[in-house]
Design a protein around this motif. Structure first.
Motif, PDB file in Angstrom:
ATOM      1  N   HIS A 206       0.868  -1.177   0.000  1.00 26.01           N
ATOM      2  CA  HIS A 206       0.000   0.000   0.000  1.00 26.01           C
ATOM      3  C   HIS A 206       0.907   1.230   0.000  1.00 26.01           C
ATOM      4  O   HIS A 206       1.704   1.426   0.920  1.00 26.01           O
TER       5      HIS A 206
ATOM      6  N   ARG B 112       0.457  -3.170 -10.198  1.00 28.24           N
ATOM      7  CA  ARG B 112      -0.304  -2.075  -9.632  1.00 28.24           C
ATOM      8  C   ARG B 112      -1.622  -1.921 -10.374  1.00 28.24           C
ATOM      9  O   ARG B 112      -1.644  -1.926 -11.604  1.00 28.24           O
ATOM     10  N   THR B 113      -2.688  -1.754  -9.628  1.00 38.29           N
ATOM     11  CA  THR B 113      -3.967  -1.317 -10.181  1.00 38.29           C
ATOM     12  C   THR B 113      -4.459  -0.198  -9.282  1.00 38.29           C
ATOM     13  O   THR B 113      -3.818   0.152  -8.287  1.00 38.29           O
TER      14      THR B 113
ATOM     15  N   ARG C 110      -6.720  -0.316  -7.206  1.00 36.16           N
ATOM     16  CA  ARG C 110      -7.145  -0.836  -5.906  1.00 36.16           C
ATOM     17  C   ARG C 110      -6.202  -1.881  -5.318  1.00 36.16           C
ATOM     18  O   ARG C 110      -6.441  -2.376  -4.219  1.00 36.16           O
ATOM     19  N   HIS C 111      -5.171  -2.202  -6.060  1.00 38.66           N
ATOM     20  CA  HIS C 111      -4.417  -3.386  -5.656  1.00 38.66           C
ATOM     21  C   HIS C 111      -2.929  -3.210  -5.969  1.00 38.66           C
ATOM     22  O   HIS C 111      -2.541  -2.703  -7.014  1.00 38.66           O
TER      23      HIS C 111
ATOM     24  N   ALA D  24       0.572  -5.736  -5.684  1.00 36.53           N
ATOM     25  CA  ALA D  24       1.047  -7.081  -5.397  1.00 36.53           C
ATOM     26  C   ALA D  24       2.448  -7.247  -5.950  1.00 36.53           C
ATOM     27  O   ALA D  24       2.850  -6.585  -6.913  1.00 36.53           O
TER      28      ALA D  24
END
Length: 306
Positions: A25, A58-59, A61-62, A64
């Motif tokens: 985050h 990366r998106t 909302r996400h 990883a």
């Protein structure tokens, strides 16, 4: 740390990567690092360009880790923790004033100052013992260099590349020690030019020439030669040679209070610069113990403790 041939990963990049790999985050990562969120994003992008592959997916909302990012995290995190723990242990050790501090002195009046400071130091730092020993004239810096001492109060000048010259603690007017039957013994004072009219004791040992030139000069300020006679290795030998009429010696005027003996007279030197006494220690010996003792000695000097 290298990432591929010729590519170095900077410390702040490692911190940003590992923190983001844990938080996944950007906002929380920026808060932990105390950086702007855009700065974190720029750092990660720069690191990915250096490595040559994405480390995060990366998106909106996400976030990883990619397989490469996971592998880098798994290999990098343990090593980085070891570095942090090693630095933390070093800092903790450096801040702790414990163990034993070994302090040297070159004269009895320097010893008095060290003993008084050591009493105060022990009250301030009860977990640190203080050992005090005399340093011989023949080898003024040898014990420090051999690791036998941590700190020393000694006569200046000291200009050695491997030693730190600390503050001047006190200075003493200079005198000339002569035999009681010496013509100078009847004078109230002598000057530096008068040294050309007497014979000085010579000292030998592992002593820098600049130190000898200051304390046992070979010529006067007007470049008149000063003759040197019998050679001494230890301070007690200097006193004995003067008492036997084998030569004169410069000294701190205060030495008369400690080394008064039959046959020796201390004559003030009216134009000689004072002898300054200061603290010295090894360039590799700047420890918490040394810093604390230097501070204690300086405090005693400011408080008038001579």
């Amino acid at each position: 740390m290298r990432a591929g041939q010729g590519k170095v990963i900077e410390r702040h990049e490692i911190e940003a990567f590992l923190t983001l790999a844990e938080e996944l985050h950007f906002r929380r990562t920026s808060e932990r690092l105390g950086l702007a969120q855009g700065r974190v994003s720029q750092t990660i992008k720069k690191l990915e360009r250096r490595i040559g592959v994405p480390l995060f997916e990366r998106t909106s909302r996400h976030v990883a880790l990619t397989p490469t990012g996971q592998r880098l995290r798994d290999e990098l995190a343990p090593a980085y923790r070891q570095i942090q723990e090693a630095v933390a242990r070093a800092i903790a050790t450096g801040k702790a004033v414990t163990g034993t501090l070994r302090v040297g002195f070159s004269s009895q009046w320097a010893s008095d100052a060290i003993i008084r400071a050591a009493d105060v130091f022990r009250d301030r730092y009860p977990d640190c013992a203080v050992q005090i020993q005399e340093v011989q004239l023949t080898d003024p810096f040898g014990p420090l260099r051999a690791g036998e001492l941590d700190l020393q109060l000694t006569e200046f000048p000291v200009a050695e590349p491997d030693l730190v010259t600390g503050p001047v603690i006190f200075s003493e007017p200079r005198a000339l020690m002569v035999h009681a039957r010496h013509p100078f013994a009847r004078l109230e004072s002598v000057c530096l030019e008068d040294l050309a009219r007497t014979l000085l004791v010579a000292v030998s040992g592992d002593i820098p020439q600049y130190w000898l030139d200051y304390h046992y000069p070979r010529q006067t300020p007007e470049r008149r030669p000063i003759a040197h006679g019998a050679t001494a290795v230890y301070w007690q030998e200097v006193l004995s040679l003067v008492a036997a009429g084998r030569g004169a010696s410069t000294a701190a005027l205060r030495a008369a209070q400690y080394h008064s003996r039959p046959g020796v007279v201390f004559v003030s030197m009216r134009d000689a610069p004072p002898i300054e006494y200061g603290l010295i220690w090894s360039v590799n010996g700047d420890t918490a113990r040394v810093r604390a003792f230097v501070e204690t000695v300086c405090d005693q000097t400011r408080d008038g403790g001579r």
